[in-house]
Design an enzyme around this catalytic site. Structure first.
Site, PDB file in Angstrom:
ATOM      1  N   GLN B 126       0.848  -1.194   0.000  1.00  0.00           N
ATOM      2  CA  GLN B 126       0.000   0.000   0.000  1.00  0.00           C
ATOM      3  C   GLN B 126       0.883   1.244   0.000  1.00  0.00           C
ATOM      4  O   GLN B 126       1.567   1.514   0.985  1.00  0.00           O
ATOM      5  CB  GLN B 126      -0.896   0.007   1.248  1.00  0.00           C
ATOM      6  CG  GLN B 126      -1.817   1.225   1.336  1.00  0.00           C
ATOM      7  CD  GLN B 126      -2.591   1.271   2.662  1.00  0.00           C
ATOM      8  OE1 GLN B 126      -2.179   0.651   3.629  1.00  0.00           O
ATOM      9  NE2 GLN B 126      -3.697   1.990   2.680  1.00  0.00           N
ATOM     10  N   GLY B 127       0.843   2.002  -1.081  1.00  0.00           N
ATOM     11  CA  GLY B 127       1.673   3.194  -1.187  1.00  0.00           C
ATOM     12  C   GLY B 127       0.844   4.458  -1.065  1.00  0.00           C
ATOM     13  O   GLY B 127       0.570   5.148  -2.060  1.00  0.00           O
ATOM     14  N   GLU B 245     -10.842  -0.453   5.395  1.00  0.00           N
ATOM     15  CA  GLU B 245      -9.678  -0.743   6.229  1.00  0.00           C
ATOM     16  C   GLU B 245     -10.033  -0.563   7.710  1.00  0.00           C
ATOM     17  O   GLU B 245      -9.682  -1.372   8.560  1.00  0.00           O
ATOM     18  CB  GLU B 245      -8.513   0.188   5.851  1.00  0.00           C
ATOM     19  CG  GLU B 245      -7.226  -0.115   6.616  1.00  0.00           C
ATOM     20  CD  GLU B 245      -6.078   0.843   6.278  1.00  0.00           C
ATOM     21  OE1 GLU B 245      -6.277   1.778   5.478  1.00  0.00           O
ATOM     22  OE2 GLU B 245      -4.991   0.648   6.842  1.00  0.00           O
ATOM     23  N   SER B 356      -5.730   7.257  12.310  1.00  0.00           N
ATOM     24  CA  SER B 356      -5.387   7.188  13.732  1.00  0.00           C
ATOM     25  C   SER B 356      -6.657   7.339  14.572  1.00  0.00           C
ATOM     26  O   SER B 356      -7.691   7.808  14.085  1.00  0.00           O
ATOM     27  CB  SER B 356      -4.406   8.299  14.097  1.00  0.00           C
ATOM     28  OG  SER B 356      -5.090   9.537  14.158  1.00  0.00           O
ATOM     29  N   ASN B 357      -6.553   6.956  15.839  1.00  0.00           N
ATOM     30  CA  ASN B 357      -7.745   7.050  16.687  1.00  0.00           C
ATOM     31  C   ASN B 357      -8.194   8.500  16.868  1.00  0.00           C
ATOM     32  O   ASN B 357      -9.385   8.757  17.070  1.00  0.00           O
ATOM     33  CB  ASN B 357      -7.476   6.362  18.026  1.00  0.00           C
ATOM     34  CG  ASN B 357      -7.524   4.845  17.886  1.00  0.00           C
ATOM     35  OD1 ASN B 357      -7.477   4.320  16.756  1.00  0.00           O
ATOM     36  ND2 ASN B 357      -7.623   4.137  18.988  1.00  0.00           N
ATOM     37  N   GLU B 358      -7.268   9.442  16.738  1.00  0.00           N
ATOM     38  CA  GLU B 358      -7.662  10.854  16.793  1.00  0.00           C
ATOM     39  C   GLU B 358      -8.473  11.204  15.537  1.00  0.00           C
ATOM     40  O   GLU B 358      -9.474  11.925  15.612  1.00  0.00           O
ATOM     41  CB  GLU B 358      -6.436  11.753  16.905  1.00  0.00           C
ATOM     42  CG  GLU B 358      -5.733  11.697  18.262  1.00  0.00           C
ATOM     43  CD  GLU B 358      -4.989  10.380  18.509  1.00  0.00           C
ATOM     44  OE1 GLU B 358      -4.516   9.771  17.515  1.00  0.00           O
ATOM     45  OE2 GLU B 358      -4.887   9.955  19.667  1.00  0.00           O
TER      46      GLU B 358
HETATM   47  C1  LIG Z   1       3.363  -0.005  11.567  1.00  0.00           C
HETATM   48  C2  LIG Z   1       2.736   0.900  10.561  1.00  0.00           C
HETATM   49  C3  LIG Z   1       2.388   0.394   9.331  1.00  0.00           C
HETATM   50  C4  LIG Z   1       1.867   1.240   8.348  1.00  0.00           C
HETATM   51  N1  LIG Z   1       1.608   0.714   7.107  1.00  0.00           N
HETATM   52  C5  LIG Z   1       1.269   1.551   6.106  1.00  0.00           C
HETATM   53  C6  LIG Z   1       1.184   1.070   4.762  1.00  0.00           C
HETATM   54  O1  LIG Z   1       1.379  -0.121   4.496  1.00  0.00           O
HETATM   55  N2  LIG Z   1       0.897   1.939   3.801  1.00  0.00           N
HETATM   56  C7  LIG Z   1       0.653   3.263   4.045  1.00  0.00           C
HETATM   57  O2  LIG Z   1       0.371   3.991   3.118  1.00  0.00           O
HETATM   58  N3  LIG Z   1       0.719   3.758   5.312  1.00  0.00           N
HETATM   59  C8  LIG Z   1       1.035   2.939   6.339  1.00  0.00           C
HETATM   60  N4  LIG Z   1       1.134   3.430   7.617  1.00  0.00           N
HETATM   61  C9  LIG Z   1       1.018   4.869   7.825  1.00  0.00           C
HETATM   62  C10 LIG Z   1      -0.149   5.301   8.655  1.00  0.00           C
HETATM   63  O3  LIG Z   1      -1.314   5.293   7.894  1.00  0.00           O
HETATM   64  C11 LIG Z   1       0.183   6.710   9.203  1.00  0.00           C
HETATM   65  O4  LIG Z   1       1.203   6.539  10.171  1.00  0.00           O
HETATM   66  C12 LIG Z   1      -0.996   7.403   9.779  1.00  0.00           C
HETATM   67  O5  LIG Z   1      -1.856   7.825   8.768  1.00  0.00           O
HETATM   68  C13 LIG Z   1      -0.592   8.606  10.655  1.00  0.00           C
HETATM   69  O6  LIG Z   1       0.229   9.491   9.961  1.00  0.00           O
HETATM   70  P1  LIG Z   1       1.601   9.996  10.588  1.00  0.00           P
HETATM   71  O7  LIG Z   1       2.346   8.812  11.052  1.00  0.00           O
HETATM   72  O8  LIG Z   1       2.240  10.869   9.595  1.00  0.00           O
HETATM   73  O9  LIG Z   1       1.203  10.830  11.865  1.00  0.00           O
HETATM   74  P2  LIG Z   1       0.642  12.334  11.878  1.00  0.00           P
HETATM   75  O10 LIG Z   1      -0.453  12.468  10.917  1.00  0.00           O
HETATM   76  O11 LIG Z   1       1.780  13.270  11.772  1.00  0.00           O
HETATM   77  O12 LIG Z   1       0.039  12.394  13.325  1.00  0.00           O
HETATM   78  C14 LIG Z   1       0.798  12.604  14.537  1.00  0.00           C
HETATM   79  C15 LIG Z   1      -0.168  12.631  15.708  1.00  0.00           C
HETATM   80  O13 LIG Z   1      -1.068  13.726  15.546  1.00  0.00           O
HETATM   81  C16 LIG Z   1      -2.411  13.273  15.498  1.00  0.00           C
HETATM   82  N5  LIG Z   1      -3.162  14.094  14.554  1.00  0.00           N
HETATM   83  C17 LIG Z   1      -2.880  14.318  13.240  1.00  0.00           C
HETATM   84  N6  LIG Z   1      -3.785  15.122  12.701  1.00  0.00           N
HETATM   85  C18 LIG Z   1      -4.670  15.451  13.680  1.00  0.00           C
HETATM   86  C19 LIG Z   1      -5.834  16.255  13.735  1.00  0.00           C
HETATM   87  N7  LIG Z   1      -6.306  16.890  12.669  1.00  0.00           N
HETATM   88  N8  LIG Z   1      -6.484  16.327  14.904  1.00  0.00           N
HETATM   89  C20 LIG Z   1      -6.021  15.677  16.004  1.00  0.00           C
HETATM   90  N9  LIG Z   1      -4.945  14.908  15.998  1.00  0.00           N
HETATM   91  C21 LIG Z   1      -4.263  14.789  14.855  1.00  0.00           C
HETATM   92  C22 LIG Z   1      -2.336  11.829  15.074  1.00  0.00           C
HETATM   93  O14 LIG Z   1      -3.440  11.081  15.469  1.00  0.00           O
HETATM   94  C23 LIG Z   1      -1.059  11.388  15.771  1.00  0.00           C
HETATM   95  O15 LIG Z   1      -1.353  11.089  17.104  1.00  0.00           O
HETATM   96  C24 LIG Z   1       1.630   2.596   8.626  1.00  0.00           C
HETATM   97  C25 LIG Z   1       1.951   3.098   9.882  1.00  0.00           C
HETATM   98  C26 LIG Z   1       2.509   2.279  10.842  1.00  0.00           C
HETATM   99  C27 LIG Z   1       2.862   2.854  12.188  1.00  0.00           C
END
Ligand SMILES: Cc1cc2nc3c(=O)[nH]c(=O)nc-3n(C[C@H](O)[C@H](O)[C@H](O)COP(=O)(O)OP(=O)(O)OC[C@H]3O[C@@H](n4cnc5c(N)ncnc54)[C@H](O)[C@@H]3O)c2cc1C
Lengths: 365, 371
Positions: B126-127, B245, B356-358
């Site tokens: 998944q990209g 998902e 994310s749960n948020e």
């Molecule tokens: C083990 C793992 C596997 C993954 N596999 C894939 C994969 O195969 N393919 C893929 O495409 N992605 C994958 N992901 C990515 C995943 O979807 C992202 O990590 C996720 O969308 C969160 O983005 P971020 O990590 O950039 O955190 P951020 O978006 O930077 O968030 C940081 C924190 O801020 C909170 N936050 C962000 N925006 C808001 C808001 N508007 N209001 C309140 N809180 C907020 C978040 O909940 C989090 O707690 C994977 C992630 C992990 C950890």
């Protein structure tokens, strides 16, 4: 498993809702009703509508649907206490003559029964210890007995040589009444050589008592659920309209997230509480199944109930603390229901006792 | 209201249980139950056993291998699979790219990919996420510029789970950098990971494992027929995919099985009394999760997740975490070196990914409560 309700059940809900939202059309009206004697005003009309005979005629599903509507307006009428619990026991244990004498009159609102079971200094145990029966009389003390003063008929659990029996009492006792925090009334009832007749055959009725308490817990769960729903709706409405810093409160994500968490708690609680009713309504369920379902439901009433009740107040700020505004009364009633069904520790212990009887818990029959 | 399964559903459940516990190799299932990592070959072997019996992709349209099941049957399938320790069909294939292709792809692209996707002949990655596009996915910057019959792709994806096994990757790319809103101008593109210019670099996680990767794209030339659906409509397809998902993350059956393991271990070590309160509490919450899943399933229209599915995502991820925490705690000091402590750390991911749960709270507050 199927949670959907049929059209007859929907009609019942609509009718009860129509009635109770008219009788208790505001927080003011409800408060006025609880402050006057006997503390509730919908009883006769519930009787006319046939609601008070439901536990004797319909299934636990209908009973729960009604309880949920009462919970939405936190109706102070003792539907679960008097009808589901006390009436339910007379129906389950009473002799044919006793049933004939009482059930129609109870359903018609002419006789108000209550069940005196809990004893001072004890928890929610179903057996009687300090109230005893011998030679046709009862002695000892029960507390807290909801609406004992208003009641026309007491069903009393008492220790006998054969175990815990059930007895009917109409006079010869004292009731010292206090107001409860949710606007109801509860009494310390003292028997001293009080004449009593056995309900039913007069033997050990522990199993029937336990079952009746569990069925009441499941109905109470719906009352709590209705109240939780309205507490959340009220809170969400308030966040959308109350202004601070020149903007409505729902501008602040921290508050919206707390409301979202309340919704999560509410929906999860709704599922377990409804599932418990489905268990109670299933003819294949044993007493043990119903006891477990009642405890699962009670855990949700306590946990989700407190989460929603207390955060509803917090998110309202000062107004949530006032007797004039509704949300504090909802909180109080939700907490009170937890105290009626048994708290988290009590039900955790009950469930722990059967923990090794299953590897995974399967909700489907 | 009804508690009992109908005789047909009861028979269905027994059929599923029988199949999962006898046809999927025990050596694979016992690894899942012990919460050990599977090799690529084991994933493929298990999914192919399911697919041969028509049980890998029941949610797809019937003509592409799906089943005409009720929501309840689908729940039973899922639950029995997890209770038996059968690895779930690879989510990237079965619940993500497959349904998108089946719903939005051309006949030609369906024929090229769907059968191989169901059979895990193609392993999909998944990209979506990028270093600067996580929760705010629509701000992604990887570009695909059309040149003749090809797109030229440049940019970087990250967090690509099991990208090291990936044969193909389904991507969200920016095809119209000038679009007015960031959600516009995004397309859904399929890329063969052996194409020159694609580089996969592993990322080590806190549990010591290497399950995610960075994937770099440098002038990667992709035939235009690898576009799914219409150009610049990718965001619509992505939202559809993310909704599916979300529902998949609840993992009720797996948490129930792991909780049963925890109970068994506590009993073996004479610690049942100490942990009974926590176990009862978790059983109660799992009951709430499962009965909610049944309720939500009963009210979701085909292919469209119920808004309350965010409840399942939040609580499901929390319970996955809480059960793995219990398994770890019961081990006592031995947890310092145990697999379960690493699983516990690894499970922090479930409240981060899949929205994310948020983000789920934002959905509940906005779309359900109207806040
Ligand atoms: C083990 C793992 C596997 C993954 N596999 C894939 C994969 O195969 N393919 C893929 O495409 N992605 C994958 N992901 C990515 C995943 O979807 C992202 O990590 C996720 O969308 C969160 O983005 P971020 O990590 O950039 O955190 P951020 O978006 O930077 O968030 C940081 C924190 O801020 C909170 N936050 C962000 N925006 C808001 C808001 N508007 N209001 C309140 N809180 C907020 C978040 O909940 C989090 O707690 C994977 C992630 C992990 C950890």
């Amino acid at each position: 498993m199927d949670f959907t309700i049929d059209s007859e059940q929907r009609d019942l809900v609509a009718a009860v809702r129509g009635l109770v939202t008219k009788v208790y059309d505001s927080s003011e009206t409800r408060r006025a009703a609880t402050n006057a004697e006997p503390g509730f005003t919908a009883w006769e009309r519930l009787a006319e509508m046939g609601v008070l005979s439901l536990p004797f005629e319909a299934t636990p599903a209908e009973v729960s649907l009604v309880a949920e509507e009462l919970g939405k307006v936190i109706a102070p009428d003792p539907f679960v206490e008097s009808i589901v619990l006390a009436g339910g026991l007379i129906e389950a244990v009473g002799s044919d003559e006793q049933k004939e004498e009482y059930l129609d009159a109870i359903a018609g609102g002419e006789i108000l029964p209550v069940f005196a079971w809990a004893e001072p200094g004890r928890d929610w145990a179903a057996d009687a210890a300090s109230v005893t029966f011998s030679d046709g009389t009862l002695s000892g003390t029960k507390a807290s007995v909801i609406h004992a003063e208003r009641a026309d008929l007491l069903v009393v659990s008492a220790a006998t040589d054969a175990g815990t029996g059930l007895f009917l009492v109409t006079e010869g006792y004292t009731a010292e009444t206090e107001r409860t925090h949710d606007g109801s009334r509860a009494a310390t009832v003292t028997f001293d050589g009080t004449p009593a007749v056995p309900l039913g055959a007069g033997g050990d009725e522990s199993a029937a008592i336990a079952r009746a308490l569990d069925l009441a817990r499941i109905a109470y769960g719906h009352e709590a659920l209705g109240a939780m729903q309205v507490a959340l709706d009220t809170t969400v409405g308030y966040l959308k309209t109350r202004k601070q810093f020149g903007v409505t409160l729902n501008t602040f994500q921290a508050l919206n997230f707390r409301a979202a968490d309340l919704y999560v708690s509410l929906e999860l609680a709704r599922s377990v509480i409804t599932w418990a009713t489905v268990v109670a309504a299933d003819e294949n369920s044993s007493d043990a199944d119903i006891a477990a379902a009642a405890s699962q439901s009670a855990l949700q009433v306590n946990r989700a109930g407190r989460h929603i009740a207390l955060d509803a107040i917090q998110l309202h700020g000062g107004i949530g603390m006032t007797a004039e505004y509704s949300v504090g009364h909802y909180a109080s009633r939700i907490i009170a229901i937890g105290q009626l069904v048994g708290d988290e520790a009590f039900h955790t212990d009950r469930l722990a006792a059967t923990l090794t009887e299953h590897d995974v818990l399967d909700p489907i029959g | 209201m009804r508690l009992q399964l109908s005789p047909e559903d009861q028979a269905f459940r027994e059929e599923m249980r029988e199949f999962f516990t006898t046809q999927v190799p025990e050596r694979i299932r016992s690894k899942v139950i012990a919460r050990e990592e599977l090799s690529k070959e084991e994933w493929v072997e298990s999914q192919q056993v399911l697919n041969a019996a028509g049980l890998a992709v029941p949610g797809w349209p019937v003509e592409w291998g799906g089943k005409d099941w009720t929501q309840l049957q689908r729940h039973i399938w899922h639950e029995e699979m997890q209770l038996a320790g059968v690895p779930q069909p690879l989510a990237f294939n079965a619940s993500m790219v497959g349904p998108v292709i089946a719903n939005f792809g051309s006949q030609e692209i369906k024929e090229r990919f769907l059968a191989k996707t169901a059979n895990l002949d193609i392993w999909w990655a998944q990209g979506f996420s990028e270093p600067d596009a996580g929760s705010d996915l629509a701000s992604l910057r990887t570009t695909a510029i059309r040149e003749g019959d090809e797109y030229v792709v440049n940019g970087q994806k990250t967090w690509t789970t099991l990208g090291q096994y990936g044969d193909w990757i389904f991507m969200l790319v920016r095809t119209d950098p000038k679009a007015e809103k960031k959600q516009q101008g995004i397309s859904f593109l399929l890329i063969d990971m052996t194409t020159p210019g694609v580089t996969v670099r592993p990322i080590q996680l806190i549990d010591g494992g290497f399950e995610v990767n960075e994937v770099f794209f440098e002038n990667v030339r992709v035939p235009v027929e690898n576009l799914v659906g219409e150009e610049n409509k990718g965001w619509t397809y992505a939202k559809f995919l993310l909704g599916n998902e979300r529902v998949g993350i609840a993992q009720v059956g797996a948490s129930k099985r792991n909780l049963a393991t925890a109970k068994e271990r506590a009993k073996e070590r004479g610690l049942l009394e100490r942990y009974a309160g926590r176990i009862v509490g978790l059983e109660n919450e799992l009951l709430a999760l499962e009965t909610t899943a049944l309720r939500v399933a009963a009210h979701s229209d085909a292919g469209k997740p119920h808004p309350a599915s965010s409840v399942l995502k939040i609580k499901g991820s929390q319970l996955t975490q809480a059960v793995s925490e219990l398994l770890m705690d019961i081990e006592g000091p031995a947890a310092l070196t145990s697999r379960d402590a690493r699983v516990f750390l690894n499970n922090r991911k479930v409240s981060i990914y899949g929205g994310s749960n948020e983000v789920q709270r934002t959905i509940i507050a906005g779309t359900i409560l109207g806040l």
